[in-house]
Enzyme design. Sequence first.
Site, PDB file in Angstrom:
ATOM      1  N   HIS A  28      11.066  46.573 -11.501  1.00 52.02           N
ATOM      2  CA  HIS A  28      11.403  45.595 -10.460  1.00 52.02           C
ATOM      3  C   HIS A  28      10.340  44.508 -10.389  1.00 52.02           C
ATOM      4  O   HIS A  28       9.204  44.695 -10.833  1.00 52.02           O
ATOM      5  CB  HIS A  28      11.512  46.269  -9.098  1.00 52.02           C
ATOM      6  N   ASP A  42       8.756  42.302  -7.058  1.00 53.44           N
ATOM      7  CA  ASP A  42       8.670  42.697  -5.652  1.00 53.44           C
ATOM      8  C   ASP A  42       9.523  41.797  -4.748  1.00 53.44           C
ATOM      9  O   ASP A  42       9.494  40.567  -4.851  1.00 53.44           O
ATOM     10  CB  ASP A  42       7.209  42.671  -5.183  1.00 53.44           C
ATOM     11  N   HIS A  80       7.551  45.096 -12.967  1.00 52.88           N
ATOM     12  CA  HIS A  80       6.627  46.212 -13.144  1.00 52.88           C
ATOM     13  C   HIS A  80       7.301  47.511 -12.742  1.00 52.88           C
ATOM     14  O   HIS A  80       8.352  47.505 -12.100  1.00 52.88           O
ATOM     15  CB  HIS A  80       5.329  45.986 -12.350  1.00 52.88           C
ATOM     16  N   ARG A  92      -1.992  46.709  -1.612  1.00 52.49           N
ATOM     17  CA  ARG A  92      -1.383  45.499  -2.183  1.00 52.49           C
ATOM     18  C   ARG A  92      -1.347  44.378  -1.147  1.00 52.49           C
ATOM     19  O   ARG A  92      -1.111  44.635   0.049  1.00 52.49           O
ATOM     20  CB  ARG A  92       0.038  45.825  -2.645  1.00 52.49           C
TER      21      ARG A  92
END
Length: 327
Positions: A126, A128, A277, A294
């Site tokens: 995917h 994000d 990723h 993150r």
Amino acid sequence: MDRASGRSPAGKSREQLVVTPITGHFGADVSGVRLDSPLAPATLTALRLALRHHRVLFFRRQALTHRQQTRFARHFGPLAPAHPWQNPVPGHPFVHGLVTGGGQPKNDEEHHRARWRSPDYLSGWHADVTAAVDPPSFGILRAEKVPSRGGDTTWADLVTAYEQLSGPLRRFLDELTAEHRYLVGYVPFGVTDSAARTATAAGLVAHHPVVRVLPESGMRALFVNPAFTSHINELSPPESRRILDLVFTHMTRPEFTVRHHWDTGDVAIWDNRATAHIAPEDHEHLGETRRMYRVFVAGSPALGPAGRTSTAVSGARYQAADQPPDG
Ligand SMILES: [Fe+2]
């Protein structure tokens, strides 16, 4: 190998940036810079160029705090909320915690059964928050605690993947748009039914061009991914399924990927508009905690080669949040 010097206000050489490509197409290790303090202008310029060119950058053994990670991210633009519906780290509104493993080692049968809630091995790939009309432009991930083995993250290069399709297929994809929503192809390990309901209730659904033009470089990148992309709007359902399967299989070929084995303190920054990723699923059985944090840099609606732009079907924009002075 690229080099750029950063100089202190007194003119004394303070650091030398070294950018070392990792694979044949994308991804680079960056050394000679500390991310725990503000970057010198020349260093920031060099990092932005390196990010444009390599799409994923790795900085080893930085050991940032939440505040330092937030400050580093701000060098690349205003920040987006930490997550569309999950709470941020308390006191750090832009930091999202990702903790896996730990506790009792997972029973293998349970683990594998949970994995197979996702439809196929591609489904975890995917970019994000592409269910939003304005997905983050960059992600910055740091490792605070890593398992003794496993736990790698892998990225795919969607610029090279696009460029290595045949011309007629590229031109076909250039004209199309696709729908993105949560839980299309991916139910992460450990996601409960109530969490899935929360994701659905957030109601983020967007249409994006299947190919997006990167504004800084004019380069084109595939902008679909197995986790979020439900269908291509202009095709019939069976046509859409087969074309998406072709694209997903192509873009995740090993030669378009780079895999990072995390050490404590490592930091990665990636262009979320030009890469996909996949999170690791090889460490849950070890009973060892993997703790990552993150931060997102806010993005914009995508622009396709044929002039089509992203449109929101439902849900709020995932735009830059209010920016407090400290992270
Ligand atoms: Fe992700």
